[in-house]
Motif scaffolding. Structure first.
Motif, PDB file in Angstrom:
ATOM      1  N   PRO A   4       0.792  -1.226   0.000  1.00 17.67           N
ATOM      2  CA  PRO A   4       0.000   0.000   0.000  1.00 17.67           C
ATOM      3  C   PRO A   4       0.825   1.277   0.000  1.00 17.67           C
ATOM      4  N   VAL A   5       1.966   1.272   0.651  1.00 18.45           N
ATOM      5  CA  VAL A   5       2.793   2.483   0.669  1.00 18.45           C
ATOM      6  C   VAL A   5       3.497   2.656  -0.677  1.00 18.45           C
ATOM      7  N   ALA A   6       3.973   1.563  -1.245  1.00 20.58           N
ATOM      8  CA  ALA A   6       4.565   1.640  -2.583  1.00 20.58           C
ATOM      9  C   ALA A   6       3.530   2.103  -3.600  1.00 20.58           C
ATOM     10  N   ASP A   7       2.307   1.644  -3.443  1.00 19.04           N
ATOM     11  CA  ASP A   7       1.239   2.075  -4.346  1.00 19.04           C
ATOM     12  C   ASP A   7       0.950   3.571  -4.172  1.00 19.04           C
ATOM     13  N   PHE A  12       1.528   9.143  -6.119  1.00 17.38           N
ATOM     14  CA  PHE A  12       2.038  10.495  -5.907  1.00 17.38           C
ATOM     15  C   PHE A  12       2.936  10.917  -7.070  1.00 17.38           C
ATOM     16  N   ARG A  13       3.805  10.034  -7.488  1.00 15.05           N
ATOM     17  CA  ARG A  13       4.665  10.358  -8.626  1.00 15.05           C
ATOM     18  C   ARG A  13       3.834  10.611  -9.878  1.00 15.05           C
ATOM     19  N   ALA A  14       2.802   9.805 -10.084  1.00 18.37           N
ATOM     20  CA  ALA A  14       1.965   9.929 -11.282  1.00 18.37           C
ATOM     21  C   ALA A  14       1.116  11.191 -11.261  1.00 18.37           C
ATOM     22  N   SER A  15       0.960  11.812 -10.083  1.00 18.02           N
ATOM     23  CA  SER A  15       0.118  13.014  -9.970  1.00 18.02           C
ATOM     24  C   SER A  15       0.732  14.234 -10.631  1.00 18.02           C
ATOM     25  N   GLY A  16       2.031  14.168 -10.911  1.00 20.57           N
ATOM     26  CA  GLY A  16       2.706  15.297 -11.550  1.00 20.57           C
ATOM     27  C   GLY A  16       3.168  16.364 -10.585  1.00 20.57           C
ATOM     28  N   ASP A  21      10.152  15.946  -7.964  1.00 20.01           N
ATOM     29  CA  ASP A  21      11.460  16.206  -8.565  1.00 20.01           C
ATOM     30  C   ASP A  21      12.582  16.226  -7.531  1.00 20.01           C
ATOM     31  N   LEU A  22      12.242  16.200  -6.240  1.00 20.64           N
ATOM     32  CA  LEU A  22      13.280  16.162  -5.209  1.00 20.64           C
ATOM     33  C   LEU A  22      14.104  14.882  -5.332  1.00 20.64           C
ATOM     34  N   PRO A  23      15.389  14.929  -4.990  1.00 20.05           N
ATOM     35  CA  PRO A  23      16.223  13.728  -5.073  1.00 20.05           C
ATOM     36  C   PRO A  23      15.638  12.536  -4.321  1.00 20.05           C
ATOM     37  N   PHE A  24      14.963  12.787  -3.220  1.00 20.98           N
ATOM     38  CA  PHE A  24      14.363  11.708  -2.434  1.00 20.98           C
ATOM     39  C   PHE A  24      13.492  10.802  -3.286  1.00 20.98           C
ATOM     40  N   ASN A  53      -3.075   8.917   2.604  1.00 23.93           N
ATOM     41  CA  ASN A  53      -2.816  10.249   3.149  1.00 23.93           C
ATOM     42  C   ASN A  53      -1.344  10.516   3.459  1.00 23.93           C
ATOM     43  N   ILE A  54      -0.483   9.564   3.175  1.00 28.61           N
ATOM     44  CA  ILE A  54       0.914   9.706   3.557  1.00 28.61           C
ATOM     45  C   ILE A  54       1.561  10.954   2.933  1.00 28.61           C
ATOM     46  N   PHE A  55       1.258  11.217   1.678  1.00 27.18           N
ATOM     47  CA  PHE A  55       1.882  12.350   0.985  1.00 27.18           C
ATOM     48  C   PHE A  55       0.941  13.554   0.888  1.00 27.18           C
ATOM     49  N   ARG A  56      -0.054  13.600   1.756  1.00 29.27           N
ATOM     50  CA  ARG A  56      -1.092  14.622   1.652  1.00 29.27           C
ATOM     51  C   ARG A  56      -0.554  16.040   1.848  1.00 29.27           C
ATOM     52  N   ALA A  57       0.420  16.220   2.723  1.00 23.11           N
ATOM     53  CA  ALA A  57       0.985  17.559   2.936  1.00 23.11           C
ATOM     54  C   ALA A  57       1.574  18.109   1.640  1.00 23.11           C
ATOM     55  N   LEU A  58       2.237  17.242   0.878  1.00 26.81           N
ATOM     56  CA  LEU A  58       2.835  17.662  -0.387  1.00 26.81           C
ATOM     57  C   LEU A  58       1.774  17.840  -1.469  1.00 26.81           C
ATOM     58  N   GLU A  59       0.745  17.015  -1.403  1.00 31.61           N
ATOM     59  CA  GLU A  59      -0.314  17.100  -2.409  1.00 31.61           C
ATOM     60  C   GLU A  59      -1.120  18.389  -2.273  1.00 31.61           C
TER      61      GLU A  59
END
Length: 230
Positions: A4-7, A12-16, A21-24, A53-59
């Motif tokens: 689920p986290v890999a998904d 997140f990557r596919a969202s554009g 683009d960060l090295p991480f 919701n893991i990447f929600r702050a960035l989204e």
């Protein structure tokens, strides 16, 4: 290995998102962290928040929209409390003690909600040092590699031509001061809002009023810090 986290990372990557683009996200670091967290899930551990919701702050707060940065530690360890934003609370119980202290700087009256999503939508990057934790185990993933993302995000905002305000609360957040260009951005420091902070140097520090004053001095719209309406 998928999970689920890999998904969530792939989505997140596919969202554009420009954050991707960060090295991480490009050098394998994100994949390694995701695999480590997914391994814990495979062992039967409940990871928080919900992977969606893991990447929600960035989204919710893209790089070019950031006006204020607030750094937290890791998600609340009680299931249902965290929604991917630092300090934000969507649980059914009483507000966490630190959040009550934070919101008292906005409005001394009892806040109507602890959900900080309105802040994120206005350009407040609410980023934790670890984007995941485990149920009833605070700090479980602080050494999983998420901190690289936090460091890179802070440095990326600092490197932009647009000015921003960094609210650094507590030793962990203040340690990232070296990543910020003070000639271009505002750095407002204080102790941690936790009631366990014996110095009690957060109450009365007026971080939100000071941040808005700095933004307005530069012709930028202030943040409406009120929650639940005027």
């Amino acid at each position: 290995m998928s999970g689920p986290v890999a998904d969530a990372l792939a989505a997140f990557r596919a969202s554009g998102s420009s954050w991707a683009d960060l090295p991480f996200f490009r050098d394998g670091s994100a994949d390694r962290v995701a695999a480590r967290v997914d391994a814990r899930i495979a062992e039967g551990v409940q990871v928080l928040p919900d992977p969606r919701n893991i990447f929600r702050a960035l989204e919710l707060t893209p790089p070019d929209a950031v006006k204020v940065v607030i750094l937290g530690q890791d998600p609340y360890p009680t299931p249902g409390d965290a929604n991917g934003l630092a300090f934000s609370y969507v649980g059914a119980g009483r507000l966490p003690a630190s959040l009550k202290v934070i919101l008292a700087e906005v409005d001394p009256q009892k806040p109507r909600t602890g959900d900080l999503t309105p802040w994120a939508r206005q350009g407040v990057l609410l980023l934790n040092s670890a984007l995941t934790s485990e149920a009833r185990k605070s700090g479980a993933h602080l050494r999983y590699g998420w901190a690289q993302l936090t460091d890179q995000a802070v440095a990326a905002v600092s490197a932009r031509p647009e000015p921003a305000v960094f609210l650094l609360w507590g030793a962990q957040a203040r340690a990232r001061k070296a990543l910020i260009d003070p000639s271009h951005h505002a750095v407002i420091e204080s102790g941690h809002p936790s009631p366990l902070n014996r110095a009690r140097d957060f109450p009365g520090s007026q971080p939100f009023a000071r941040a808005n004053a700095w933004l307005e001095q530069r012709g930028l719209p202030p943040i409406d810090w009120r929650l639940g309406g005027p």
